[in-house]
Scaffold this motif. Structure first.
Motif, PDB file in Angstrom:
ATOM      1  N   ALA A   1      37.338  33.630  58.845  1.00 33.64           N
ATOM      2  CA  ALA A   1      38.673  34.204  58.702  1.00 33.64           C
ATOM      3  C   ALA A   1      38.600  35.776  58.983  1.00 33.64           C
ATOM      4  CB  ALA A   1      39.223  34.081  57.547  1.00 33.64           C
ATOM      5  N   LYS A   2      39.414  36.347  59.579  1.00 31.30           N
ATOM      6  CA  LYS A   2      39.467  37.959  59.592  1.00 31.30           C
ATOM      7  C   LYS A   2      40.732  38.333  58.933  1.00 31.30           C
ATOM      8  CE  LYS A   2      36.425  37.434  63.108  1.00 31.30           C
ATOM      9  NZ  LYS A   2      36.167  35.889  62.798  1.00 31.30           N
ATOM     10  N   PHE A   3      40.367  39.582  58.285  1.00 31.38           N
ATOM     11  CA  PHE A   3      41.554  40.445  57.591  1.00 31.38           C
ATOM     12  C   PHE A   3      41.670  41.679  58.410  1.00 31.38           C
ATOM     13  CE2 PHE A   3      43.399  43.062  54.484  1.00 31.38           C
ATOM     14  CZ  PHE A   3      44.337  42.488  53.907  1.00 31.38           C
ATOM     15  N   ASP A   4      42.529  42.038  58.883  1.00 34.89           N
ATOM     16  CA  ASP A   4      42.820  43.389  59.851  1.00 34.89           C
ATOM     17  C   ASP A   4      41.575  43.405  60.497  1.00 34.89           C
ATOM     18  OD1 ASP A   4      45.195  44.172  58.543  1.00 34.89           O
ATOM     19  OD2 ASP A   4      44.228  45.689  57.219  1.00 34.89           O
ATOM     20  N   GLY A   5      41.179  42.320  61.285  1.00 35.21           N
ATOM     21  CA  GLY A   5      40.112  42.312  62.186  1.00 35.21           C
ATOM     22  C   GLY A   5      38.557  42.407  61.786  1.00 35.21           C
ATOM     23  N   SER A   6      38.362  42.424  60.150  1.00 39.56           N
ATOM     24  CA  SER A   6      36.873  42.309  59.699  1.00 39.56           C
ATOM     25  C   SER A   6      36.842  40.942  59.187  1.00 39.56           C
ATOM     26  CB  SER A   6      37.157  43.521  58.632  1.00 39.56           C
ATOM     27  OG  SER A   6      36.320  43.038  57.458  1.00 39.56           O
ATOM     28  N   PRO A   7      35.609  40.473  59.235  1.00 40.81           N
ATOM     29  CA  PRO A   7      35.379  38.849  59.016  1.00 40.81           C
ATOM     30  C   PRO A   7      35.355  38.758  57.377  1.00 40.81           C
ATOM     31  CG  PRO A   7      33.530  40.018  60.336  1.00 40.81           C
ATOM     32  CD  PRO A   7      34.468  41.086  59.974  1.00 40.81           C
ATOM     33  N   CYS A   8      35.831  37.852  57.097  1.00 44.17           N
ATOM     34  CA  CYS A   8      35.934  37.765  55.585  1.00 44.17           C
ATOM     35  C   CYS A   8      34.746  36.760  55.145  1.00 44.17           C
ATOM     36  CB  CYS A   8      37.231  36.842  54.949  1.00 44.17           C
ATOM     37  SG  CYS A   8      38.742  38.005  55.212  1.00 44.17           S
ATOM     38  N   ALA A   9      33.692  37.264  55.492  1.00 44.25           N
ATOM     39  CA  ALA A   9      32.154  36.714  55.292  1.00 44.25           C
ATOM     40  C   ALA A   9      31.281  37.832  54.865  1.00 44.25           C
ATOM     41  CB  ALA A   9      31.612  35.941  56.369  1.00 44.25           C
ATOM     42  N   ASP A  10      30.366  37.718  54.186  1.00 42.39           N
ATOM     43  CA  ASP A  10      29.252  38.673  53.981  1.00 42.39           C
ATOM     44  C   ASP A  10      28.154  37.850  53.078  1.00 42.39           C
ATOM     45  OD1 ASP A  10      27.940  41.193  53.936  1.00 42.39           O
ATOM     46  OD2 ASP A  10      29.671  42.143  53.378  1.00 42.39           O
ATOM     47  N   HIS A  11      26.950  38.685  53.053  1.00 43.73           N
ATOM     48  CA  HIS A  11      25.745  38.327  52.267  1.00 43.73           C
ATOM     49  C   HIS A  11      26.106  38.936  50.825  1.00 43.73           C
ATOM     50  CE1 HIS A  11      21.595  39.406  50.871  1.00 43.73           C
ATOM     51  NE2 HIS A  11      21.640  38.299  50.955  1.00 43.73           N
ATOM     52  N   LEU A  12      26.032  38.122  49.752  1.00 39.93           N
ATOM     53  CA  LEU A  12      26.536  38.757  48.580  1.00 39.93           C
ATOM     54  C   LEU A  12      25.429  38.870  47.801  1.00 39.93           C
ATOM     55  CD1 LEU A  12      29.771  36.571  47.948  1.00 39.93           C
ATOM     56  CD2 LEU A  12      29.363  38.644  49.036  1.00 39.93           C
ATOM     57  N   GLY A  13      24.150  38.210  47.814  1.00 39.90           N
ATOM     58  CA  GLY A  13      22.984  38.298  47.005  1.00 39.90           C
ATOM     59  C   GLY A  13      21.988  37.388  47.510  1.00 39.90           C
ATOM     60  N   PRO A  14      20.968  37.311  46.708  1.00 38.95           N
ATOM     61  CA  PRO A  14      19.842  36.260  46.610  1.00 38.95           C
ATOM     62  C   PRO A  14      20.050  34.775  46.305  1.00 38.95           C
ATOM     63  CG  PRO A  14      19.317  37.801  44.846  1.00 38.95           C
ATOM     64  CD  PRO A  14      20.527  38.212  45.557  1.00 38.95           C
ATOM     65  N   ASP A  15      19.398  34.013  46.619  1.00 40.54           N
ATOM     66  CA  ASP A  15      19.197  32.589  46.087  1.00 40.54           C
ATOM     67  C   ASP A  15      20.832  32.046  45.824  1.00 40.54           C
ATOM     68  OD1 ASP A  15      19.485  32.991  43.266  1.00 40.54           O
ATOM     69  OD2 ASP A  15      17.672  33.894  43.408  1.00 40.54           O
ATOM     70  N   GLY A  16      21.334  31.860  44.709  1.00 37.56           N
ATOM     71  CA  GLY A  16      22.268  31.053  44.135  1.00 37.56           C
ATOM     72  C   GLY A  16      23.509  32.037  44.148  1.00 37.56           C
ATOM     73  N   ALA A  17      23.733  33.279  44.681  1.00 38.04           N
ATOM     74  CA  ALA A  17      24.528  34.212  44.705  1.00 38.04           C
ATOM     75  C   ALA A  17      25.725  33.675  45.194  1.00 38.04           C
ATOM     76  CB  ALA A  17      24.140  35.464  45.010  1.00 38.04           C
ATOM     77  N   GLY A  18      25.848  33.472  46.435  1.00 36.13           N
ATOM     78  CA  GLY A  18      26.707  32.759  47.296  1.00 36.13           C
ATOM     79  C   GLY A  18      27.270  31.523  46.623  1.00 36.13           C
ATOM     80  N   HIS A  19      26.676  30.601  46.391  1.00 36.62           N
ATOM     81  CA  HIS A  19      27.315  29.379  45.739  1.00 36.62           C
ATOM     82  C   HIS A  19      27.926  29.841  44.011  1.00 36.62           C
ATOM     83  CE1 HIS A  19      25.103  26.518  48.246  1.00 36.62           C
ATOM     84  NE2 HIS A  19      26.359  26.472  48.696  1.00 36.62           N
ATOM     85  N   PHE A  20      27.326  30.495  43.741  1.00 39.55           N
ATOM     86  CA  PHE A  20      28.034  30.937  42.324  1.00 39.55           C
ATOM     87  C   PHE A  20      29.188  31.649  42.591  1.00 39.55           C
ATOM     88  CE2 PHE A  20      28.876  33.467  38.389  1.00 39.55           C
ATOM     89  CZ  PHE A  20      28.447  32.703  37.639  1.00 39.55           C
ATOM     90  N   VAL A  21      29.317  32.747  43.369  1.00 36.00           N
ATOM     91  CA  VAL A  21      30.920  33.444  43.579  1.00 36.00           C
ATOM     92  C   VAL A  21      31.782  32.307  44.193  1.00 36.00           C
ATOM     93  CG1 VAL A  21      31.889  35.098  45.257  1.00 36.00           C
ATOM     94  CG2 VAL A  21      29.568  35.678  44.312  1.00 36.00           C
ATOM     95  N   LYS A  22      31.339  31.298  44.977  1.00 37.42           N
ATOM     96  CA  LYS A  22      32.221  30.437  45.578  1.00 37.42           C
ATOM     97  C   LYS A  22      32.650  29.257  44.013  1.00 37.42           C
ATOM     98  CE  LYS A  22      34.755  27.649  47.663  1.00 37.42           C
ATOM     99  NZ  LYS A  22      34.817  26.227  47.479  1.00 37.42           N
ATOM    100  N   THR A  23      31.798  29.053  43.201  1.00 40.88           N
ATOM    101  CA  THR A  23      32.118  28.536  41.977  1.00 40.88           C
ATOM    102  C   THR A  23      33.340  29.198  41.118  1.00 40.88           C
ATOM    103  OG1 THR A  23      29.904  27.210  41.978  1.00 40.88           O
ATOM    104  CG2 THR A  23      31.175  27.474  39.815  1.00 40.88           C
ATOM    105  N   VAL A  24      33.099  30.466  41.172  1.00 39.41           N
ATOM    106  CA  VAL A  24      33.902  31.287  40.482  1.00 39.41           C
ATOM    107  C   VAL A  24      35.286  31.467  41.067  1.00 39.41           C
ATOM    108  CG1 VAL A  24      34.469  33.501  39.328  1.00 39.41           C
ATOM    109  CG2 VAL A  24      32.236  32.463  38.799  1.00 39.41           C
ATOM    110  N   HIS A  25      35.173  31.473  42.376  1.00 40.49           N
ATOM    111  CA  HIS A  25      36.556  31.403  43.232  1.00 40.49           C
ATOM    112  C   HIS A  25      37.399  30.005  42.943  1.00 40.49           C
ATOM    113  CE1 HIS A  25      38.557  29.366  46.685  1.00 40.49           C
ATOM    114  NE2 HIS A  25      38.809  30.733  47.182  1.00 40.49           N
ATOM    115  N   ASN A  26      36.537  28.779  42.643  1.00 41.80           N
ATOM    116  CA  ASN A  26      37.387  27.684  42.493  1.00 41.80           C
ATOM    117  C   ASN A  26      37.814  27.847  40.998  1.00 41.80           C
ATOM    118  OD1 ASN A  26      36.490  27.166  44.832  1.00 41.80           O
ATOM    119  ND2 ASN A  26      35.790  24.906  44.216  1.00 41.80           N
TER     120      ASN A  26
END
Ligand code: 6PG
Length: 467
Positions: free
Chosen positions: A164-189
């Motif tokens: 998705a884009k917000f003001d043209g900038s992608p709503c995606a990024d590298h957040l950290g090593p190994d489990g960081a992305g899945h952890f952030v998604k878990t807390v999002h939920n």
């Protein structure tokens, strides 16, 4: 992965096929396979003109063998054993430089374990949280990537295009090593659970405490979506409450069994928070409320047995709006506290402002507040607490009195509001320099000689209980 990889996607369920169409739509070639081949053929038909860039395969192994290196294979299979099975199958075929990307709602402990395993085999592993439901996966989700930065760079052009884009900038990024992305998604939920529960509690109070019809309440949510509560969840709540069941002509919400399922992410948020010595009271209450909801037969039996009196409430619409704003701030703040603790414990170096930014579009908890949250994290944040940022402290000062009135009215009249009241208890506690734990410490010392810290004095002091 120095060059852009050949892309493959395994698992053409609802989310998998939507993400695959999104990738194709953005001009990338894509190899796909599914456990059952008929689904793959159906997907080819569904892809229509986009099928020109599509290569289908009979199995995961066939797909991996046919793809040119370096390969990046996205797994869109249910979390758990299917991911382990796919990793084992792929490990025998893939070569160094190839990447396996788990894009499911995976427990971050599994992602950490799999990262060590897969990278130990000379391959790359990426744990990627994807939010936005089917619509988001098809047209632009929010994407939370965990893994090495080099691995991310290899897939960044694809991720940025499909997000998705917000003001043209992608709503995606590298957040950290190994489990960081899945952890952030878990807390999002986890935050998603709390926000949904609070909206449901406000609905319940208006419906059963004030006797309002679903459509009338839906119209309120629709109006609130134009103000401070502007968000995807308020928008869909307004639409749901105004919808009519085609079969019966009743409000759609009235033909739905009041028993909610949960796949685990909310519960994991709470478990991890507690394990790290945190408490996210609003999220805990929301997870608990879903569990209570599943005890449908007991609740039906309990109504005449307990025969608790319930009374009417009379609150202005503005009180609900402010209470929900305060509740939402609390839910986000509690989520970010968990992220901060995990970031320190696992040495992830999470960028909280960036996380707020990539949640501004595409994901389920997108809301107008996230811009303010990212600004708050980039500014001066006393004690690292979102609720102490000048902007949020100001909003809470204005909104907490309404939250108190809503909780007080609900409790007084016998309507359960577990998440709103648990969130309120936390913010009241955080605004109280001296609480009541002095007594807890005295009790511990009394029965267990645990000792306490004397104000301005020594730790390990004892009270005069045994003199
Ligand atoms: C999202 C959603 C998505 C899914 C949840 C629902 O961000 O797109 O959160 O991941 O709908 O898994 O979880 P429950 O089934 O536990 O409510």
């Amino acid at each position: 992965m120095a060059q852009i990889a050949t892309l493959g996607l395994y698992g053409l369920g609802t989310m998998g096929s939507a993400l695959a169409l999104n990738i194709l739509d953005n001009g990338f070639g894509l190899h796909v396979a599914n456990r059952t081949e008929t689904v793959t053929s159906a997907f080819r038909a569904e892809a229509g003109a986009l099928a020109a860039r599509l290569t289908t395969h009979a199995s995961l192994a066939d797909m991996a063998r046919a793809m040119a290196a370096p390969r990046a294979i996205i797994l869109m299979v249910p979390a758990g054993a299917p991911v382990d099975d796919a990793i084992e199958e792929l490990s025998a075929i893939l070569e160094p430089g190839d990447a396996i990307i788990d894009a499911g709602n995976t427990d971050f402990h599994d992602t950490r374990r799999r990262t060590a395993l897969v990278e130990g085999r000379g391959l790359t592993f990426i744990g990627m949280g994807v939010s936005g439901g089917e619509e988001g996966a098809r047209n632009g989700p929010s994407i939370m990537v965990g893994g090495t930065r080099a691995a991310f760079e290899g897939i960044k052009p694809v991720i940025d295009s499909i997000a998705a884009k917000f003001d043209g900038s992608p709503c995606a990024d590298h957040l950290g090593p190994d489990g960081a992305g899945h952890f952030v998604k878990t807390v999002h939920n986890g935050i998603e659970y709390a926000d949904m529960q609070m909206l449901a509690e406000a609905y319940g109070l208006m419906r059963y405490g004030q006797g309002m019809a679903p459509a009338e309440i839906g119209a309120r949510f629709e109006a609130w979506d134009k103000g401070v509560l502007k968000s995807y969840l308020v928008e869909i709540t307004g639409k749901v409450l105004q919808a009519v069941d085609g079969e019966t002509g009743k409000p759609a919400v009235d033909v739905i069994l009041d028993r909610a399922g949960q796949k685990g992410t909310g519960r994991w948020t709470v478990i991890e928070a507690l394990k790290m010595g945190q408490s996210a009271s609003a999220i805990e209450a929301a997870v608990g409320a879903r569990s209570w909801s599943s005890e449908k037969t007991s609740r039906v039996a309990g109504e005449p047995i307990l025969s608790l009196p319930r009374e009417a409430v009379d609150l202005p619409a503005s009180d609900y709006e402010s209470a929900l704003l305060a509740g939402r701030i609390i839910a986000y703040a509690q989520g970010f506290r968990i992220l901060a603790t995990a970031s320190a414990d696992y040495d992830w170096g999470l960028d909280f402002a960036r996380i707020a930014e990539i949640w501004r579009a595409g994901c389920i908890i997108r809301s107008a507040l996230l811009d303010d949250i990212s600004a708050a994290f980039r500014g001066d944040l006393p004690e690292g607490q979102l609720i102490f940022a000048p902007s949020f402290a100001g909003m809470l000062r204005d909104a907490v009195p309404a939250l108190r009135r809503v909780v007080a009215a609900a409790v007084g009249a016998g309507h359960p509001v577990p998440a709103l009241s648990a969130g309120l208890a936390w913010v009241e506690t955080m605004g109280q320099g001296r609480g009541t734990t002095d007594l807890i410490q005295a009790q511990r010392d009394f029965f267990g000689m645990h000792g306490f810290e004397r104000i301005g004095g020594e730790a390990g002091s004892h009270g005069p209980w045994w003199d």
